[in-house]
Structures are given as C-alpha cells and as structure tokens.
Motif scaffolding. Sequence first.
Motif, mmCIF file in Angstrom:
data_model
loop_
_atom_site.group_PDB
_atom_site.id
_atom_site.type_symbol
_atom_site.label_atom_id
_atom_site.label_comp_id
_atom_site.label_asym_id
_atom_site.label_seq_id
_atom_site.Cartn_x
_atom_site.Cartn_y
_atom_site.Cartn_z
ATOM 1 N N ASP A 242 2.586 6.304 -5.211
ATOM 2 C CA ASP A 242 2.904 5.075 -4.480
ATOM 3 C C ASP A 242 3.546 5.474 -3.173
ATOM 4 O O ASP A 242 4.594 6.111 -3.176
ATOM 5 C CB ASP A 242 3.955 4.263 -5.263
ATOM 6 N N PHE A 243 2.926 5.126 -2.073
ATOM 7 C CA PHE A 243 3.493 5.474 -0.768
ATOM 8 C C PHE A 243 3.412 4.266 0.136
ATOM 9 O O PHE A 243 2.374 3.611 0.223
ATOM 10 C CB PHE A 243 2.702 6.648 -0.152
ATOM 11 N N SER A 244 4.503 3.980 0.828
ATOM 12 C CA SER A 244 4.432 2.959 1.879
ATOM 13 C C SER A 244 5.288 3.414 3.041
ATOM 14 O O SER A 244 6.151 4.279 2.893
ATOM 15 C CB SER A 244 4.899 1.602 1.350
ATOM 16 N N GLY A 245 5.011 2.849 4.203
ATOM 17 C CA GLY A 245 5.756 3.220 5.406
ATOM 18 C C GLY A 245 4.885 4.025 6.346
ATOM 19 O O GLY A 245 3.670 4.165 6.131
ATOM 20 N N GLU A 246 5.535 4.566 7.374
ATOM 21 C CA GLU A 246 4.772 5.228 8.433
ATOM 22 C C GLU A 246 5.541 6.430 8.976
ATOM 23 O O GLU A 246 6.766 6.374 9.103
ATOM 24 C CB GLU A 246 4.604 4.231 9.574
ATOM 25 N N VAL A 247 4.801 7.498 9.303
ATOM 26 C CA VAL A 247 5.436 8.654 9.955
ATOM 27 C C VAL A 247 4.715 8.902 11.271
ATOM 28 O O VAL A 247 3.478 8.990 11.305
ATOM 29 C CB VAL A 247 5.348 9.920 9.063
ATOM 30 N N LEU A 248 5.497 8.994 12.353
ATOM 31 C CA LEU A 248 4.901 9.271 13.663
ATOM 32 C C LEU A 248 5.427 10.595 14.199
ATOM 33 O O LEU A 248 6.635 10.865 14.129
ATOM 34 C CB LEU A 248 5.257 8.165 14.653
ATOM 35 N N ILE A 249 4.523 11.424 14.700
ATOM 36 C CA ILE A 249 4.907 12.678 15.350
ATOM 37 C C ILE A 249 4.541 12.508 16.826
ATOM 38 O O ILE A 249 3.373 12.208 17.132
ATOM 39 C CB ILE A 249 4.105 13.882 14.776
ATOM 40 N N ASN A 250 5.500 12.673 17.703
ATOM 41 C CA ASN A 250 5.277 12.446 19.134
ATOM 42 C C ASN A 250 4.577 11.114 19.400
ATOM 43 O O ASN A 250 3.640 11.031 20.197
ATOM 44 C CB ASN A 250 4.464 13.591 19.737
ATOM 45 N N GLY A 251 4.991 10.087 18.667
ATOM 46 C CA GLY A 251 4.473 8.737 18.883
ATOM 47 C C GLY A 251 3.111 8.466 18.268
ATOM 48 O O GLY A 251 2.594 7.358 18.366
ATOM 49 N N ARG B 149 9.378 5.489 9.369
ATOM 50 C CA ARG B 149 9.644 4.044 9.306
ATOM 51 C C ARG B 149 9.473 3.519 7.891
ATOM 52 O O ARG B 149 8.358 3.510 7.375
ATOM 53 C CB ARG B 149 8.639 3.299 10.196
ATOM 54 N N ASP B 150 10.589 3.151 7.302
ATOM 55 C CA ASP B 150 10.597 2.454 6.020
ATOM 56 C C ASP B 150 9.700 3.128 4.968
ATOM 57 O O ASP B 150 8.860 2.475 4.344
ATOM 58 C CB ASP B 150 10.158 0.998 6.251
ATOM 59 N N VAL B 151 9.906 4.397 4.780
ATOM 60 C CA VAL B 151 9.065 5.139 3.833
ATOM 61 C C VAL B 151 9.644 5.068 2.419
ATOM 62 O O VAL B 151 10.832 5.307 2.205
ATOM 63 C CB VAL B 151 8.913 6.618 4.277
ATOM 64 N N SER B 152 8.776 4.713 1.468
ATOM 65 C CA SER B 152 9.125 4.767 0.045
ATOM 66 C C SER B 152 8.051 5.579 -0.649
ATOM 67 O O SER B 152 6.872 5.526 -0.265
ATOM 68 C CB SER B 152 9.174 3.367 -0.572
ATOM 69 N N PHE B 153 8.468 6.332 -1.667
ATOM 70 C CA PHE B 153 7.487 7.205 -2.322
ATOM 71 C C PHE B 153 7.819 7.427 -3.791
ATOM 72 O O PHE B 153 8.965 7.657 -4.156
ATOM 73 C CB PHE B 153 7.457 8.566 -1.607
ATOM 74 N N ARG B 154 6.764 7.356 -4.627
ATOM 75 C CA ARG B 154 6.901 7.689 -6.054
ATOM 76 C C ARG B 154 5.767 8.641 -6.439
ATOM 77 O O ARG B 154 4.615 8.416 -6.078
ATOM 78 C CB ARG B 154 6.803 6.404 -6.896
ATOM 79 N N TYR B 155 6.109 9.737 -7.114
ATOM 80 C CA TYR B 155 5.075 10.683 -7.560
ATOM 81 C C TYR B 155 4.189 10.023 -8.607
ATOM 82 O O TYR B 155 4.658 9.139 -9.348
ATOM 83 C CB TYR B 155 5.734 11.929 -8.173
ATOM 84 N N PRO B 156 2.908 10.458 -8.729
ATOM 85 C CA PRO B 156 2.000 9.857 -9.701
ATOM 86 C C PRO B 156 2.572 9.861 -11.124
ATOM 87 O O PRO B 156 2.408 8.891 -11.862
ATOM 88 C CB PRO B 156 0.742 10.734 -9.631
ATOM 89 N N ILE B 157 3.259 10.987 -11.482
ATOM 90 C CA ILE B 157 3.788 11.031 -12.854
ATOM 91 C C ILE B 157 5.251 10.581 -12.912
ATOM 92 O O ILE B 157 5.881 10.640 -13.957
ATOM 93 C CB ILE B 157 3.670 12.463 -13.460
ATOM 94 N N GLY B 158 5.771 10.123 -11.806
ATOM 95 C CA GLY B 158 7.191 9.746 -11.749
ATOM 96 C C GLY B 158 7.410 8.305 -12.163
ATOM 97 O O GLY B 158 6.576 7.439 -11.896
#
Length: 286
Positions: free
Chosen positions: A63-72, A7-16
Amino acid sequence: MKALEIRDVSFRYPIGKDFVLKNISFCVDHGEFLAVVGANGGGKTTLCNILRGFIPEFQNGCDFSGEVLINGRKISDYSSGDLAREVGFVFQNPFIQISGVKKTVFEEIAFGLENLGTPKEEMRKSVTDIIELLRIGDLKDKHPAELSGGQRQRVALASVLVMNPDILIIDEPTSQLDPQGTQEIFDIIRIMKEQNKTIILVEHKIDLISEYADRVILLNDKGILIDDTVDAVLSDKILLNNGVPMPEIAEVADMYLQLKEKKTDRLPVNMEQGIRFFRDSMGEVS
Ligand SMILES: Nc1ncnc2c1ncn2[C@@H]1O[C@H](COP(=O)(O)OP(=O)(O)OP(=O)(O)O)[C@@H](O)[C@H]1O
Ligand SMILES: [Mg+2]
C-alpha cells in the motif's frame, strides 16, 4: 526548487499488518545535510528505499500513497539511469551493495559508471580519484569477497561517490566500523558537504550528527515526531523516549543542572556549546 520533496507518503509492506510510514512530508534544500534518527524498526531504511525509487517499484502488493519529487520532478518519471546520476544510495548492509560479479575492488567501484556507458579513460580517472579521496588504494586489487565489513563499507561508499550524484542517501554507513573507521567516513561526508552535495544520512551515532548535520528528523511508527535544527532536536529529551540517545555533552550538562537544581533553555549539543555552557555556569557559581 527543492532537491527533494516528499509529500504525504504512507506505506505498508505487502506482508505487513501496519503502516510503516504514515503521512510523511518534508523537503530538503540543495546542499542541506539532513540526519534521520529513530529507534530500530522505525522505518528509516524503508524511507530511504522510497527516496531512491526502490519502493513502491519493487514491492508488489504494497500500500503506497503520496508523492516523491527529485529536483521538482516525480521520481516515477525518472529512468533508472537518470535517477542513478541524481541520487546515490549507500545501503545499511554493505554486503548487499557489492555486486559480486567483479574480480577486483577497482572494477567493483567502476561498475556503476560502466553500466552508464562512461568512456574507459574517464571511468579509470574517476575511479582512481575516488580511491585516493577515500584512501583505499591498498584494497583496489583485492577480490571484493575478501573484504572485511568495514572495508566493504568504504568500498560501497566509493562505488556511490564515483558516480558523482548531487543527492546522497546514506543509511548507517558506519555500523561495521571502529571509531577510527567511523571518523574516516565522517571526514568523507564532510568533504561531500563542502562540495555542496545534498545529504540525507541515517545514523545512530548522535555525537557525529551533532558535529556535522544541519537539520534532524526524528521518525517513529507514528510518523515524524520532530523536524528541526540540530540544536533544537538533539537537546530535546523526546529523543530518549524514542530509542535515541542525546549527545554525551547534553547528558553531562543535564546531570550538572540536576545536581545544581538549575534549569536551562537549551542543553549544549556539541563541544563548542558545551565549553560555553560550563564556562558560563561555573562563572556564575564562583
Ligand atoms: N521487506 C519487508 N517486508 C515486511 N516488513 C518489513 C520489510 N522490511 C522492513 N519491514 C518492517 O518495517 C518496519 C521498519 O523497518 P526499517 O528497516 O525501515 O526500520 P529502520 O528504522 O531502518 O530500523 P533499523 O534502525 O533497525 O535499521 C519494521 O517493523 C520491519 O520489520
Ligand atoms: Mg535501517
């Protein structure tokens, strides 16, 4: 309940400097086979690392935002042992997957089960079964360091399948393999699909995706460009602008249409559709 939900995942590496993934959302049903394609550096491996809980857990300062669900259930709520039972992950680089602490391939394949405290007899049977399924009996007494890239790729896959997870995340499993080795891996992936596993596969070999997957996501640095059925995505020329070839049969059919100055609603993406396409087109001509 979905096998996997992102769900709405955004990600940036620390050195990115830039975000590698931007506002990514999709779901995968139980038993579905999803292929992820995109140009080099598009974020496919990063996405796999998020789906197995490795990111953001082991990326301090990202930088991480959003959510990941496995089997709810939120991935962050799983213990590493519970997650390993649910989700199997095959690395893009098989040289990372091999633990390096075991003396034989047999022990190497058993390593994950050993970590979960599986009883010895059960472990021996599971490892023997998977060695038979993958037809790697000739490798079982070898030292893991002796293996070629292709052999490592098979052993890496065995070490994941032996845990019998319901969800498989497989990142370019055939990068080190010749055509025959590639076909053997896909035969195994087909068996996993028949066993109703949920499969997320990153793969550059588009002709194989066209034969096996249910759905395809095209990923680039802007996000998900298309998320649709195999037929819809692989016949879309948008692939070509994003570093992904179309299936050979689609290219041949497209060339034929250009020669004949004709159009079609949808290009064929596999052999069966190709035969139908040329039978119909040639029928019209004669
Ligand atoms: N550990 C890291 N730290 C900083 N940047 C990274 C790291 N790993 C990957 N990247 C960057 O993130 C972007 C996405 O990389 P990723 O490996 O996820 O792409 P990919 O789609 O798997 O590529 P390929 O097809 O080559 O395997 C690239 O620009 C890469 O340089
Ligand atoms: Mg990658």
